[in-house]
Design a protein around this motif. Structure first.
Motif, short mmCIF file in Angstrom:
data_model
loop_
_atom_site.label_atom_id
_atom_site.label_comp_id
_atom_site.label_asym_id
_atom_site.label_seq_id
_atom_site.Cartn_x
_atom_site.Cartn_y
_atom_site.Cartn_z
N HIS A 177 -1.38 0.54 -5.02
CA HIS A 177 -0.44 -0.44 -4.49
C HIS A 177 0.68 -0.62 -5.49
N CYS B 230 0.84 -1.20 0.00
CA CYS B 230 0.00 0.00 0.00
C CYS B 230 0.88 1.26 0.00
N ASP B 231 0.47 2.24 -0.77
CA ASP B 231 1.23 3.48 -0.87
C ASP B 231 1.08 4.35 0.39
N ASN B 232 -0.04 4.26 1.07
CA ASN B 232 -0.28 5.08 2.26
C ASN B 232 0.32 4.49 3.53
N CYS B 233 -0.11 3.28 3.87
CA CYS B 233 0.28 2.71 5.17
C CYS B 233 1.43 1.71 5.08
N LEU B 234 1.88 1.38 3.87
CA LEU B 234 2.99 0.47 3.61
C LEU B 234 2.76 -0.96 4.11
N SER B 235 1.50 -1.36 4.22
CA SER B 235 1.22 -2.74 4.60
C SER B 235 1.26 -3.63 3.36
N ASN C 55 -0.26 -6.31 1.44
CA ASN C 55 -1.59 -6.89 1.42
C ASN C 55 -1.77 -8.04 0.45
N THR D 250 -6.33 -2.07 5.85
CA THR D 250 -5.82 -1.24 6.94
C THR D 250 -6.32 0.20 6.81
N CYS D 251 -6.22 0.74 5.60
CA CYS D 251 -6.70 2.11 5.34
C CYS D 251 -8.21 2.17 5.16
N ASN D 252 -8.81 1.05 4.80
CA ASN D 252 -10.24 0.92 4.55
C ASN D 252 -10.69 1.76 3.35
N CYS E 10 -7.32 -1.53 0.41
CA CYS E 10 -6.44 -1.78 1.54
C CYS E 10 -7.29 -1.94 2.79
#
Length: 52
Positions: free
Chosen positions: A48, A12-17, A19, A41-43, A39
């Protein structure tokens, strides 16, 4: 002759999880994969990118 498939992980570009995982042919696609996916996590739907 069968093509070699590589297992890749997209992040993920925002939270770096990390997935999702995909398989990709390294011969046919040399550039990095970028997909807009959901994502958990970000919902939200976020860009990505493939990791190395």
């Amino acid at each position: 002759m069968p093509t070699k498939k590589n297992k890749i992980i997209i992040v993920c570009d925002n939270c770096l999880s990390r997935n999702y995982t995909f398989t990709k042919s390294s011969i046919n696609h040399s550039e990095r994969l970028e997909i807009k996916k959901f994502c958990p996590t970000c919902n939200t739907h976020v860009l990505h990118k493939e990791t190395r």
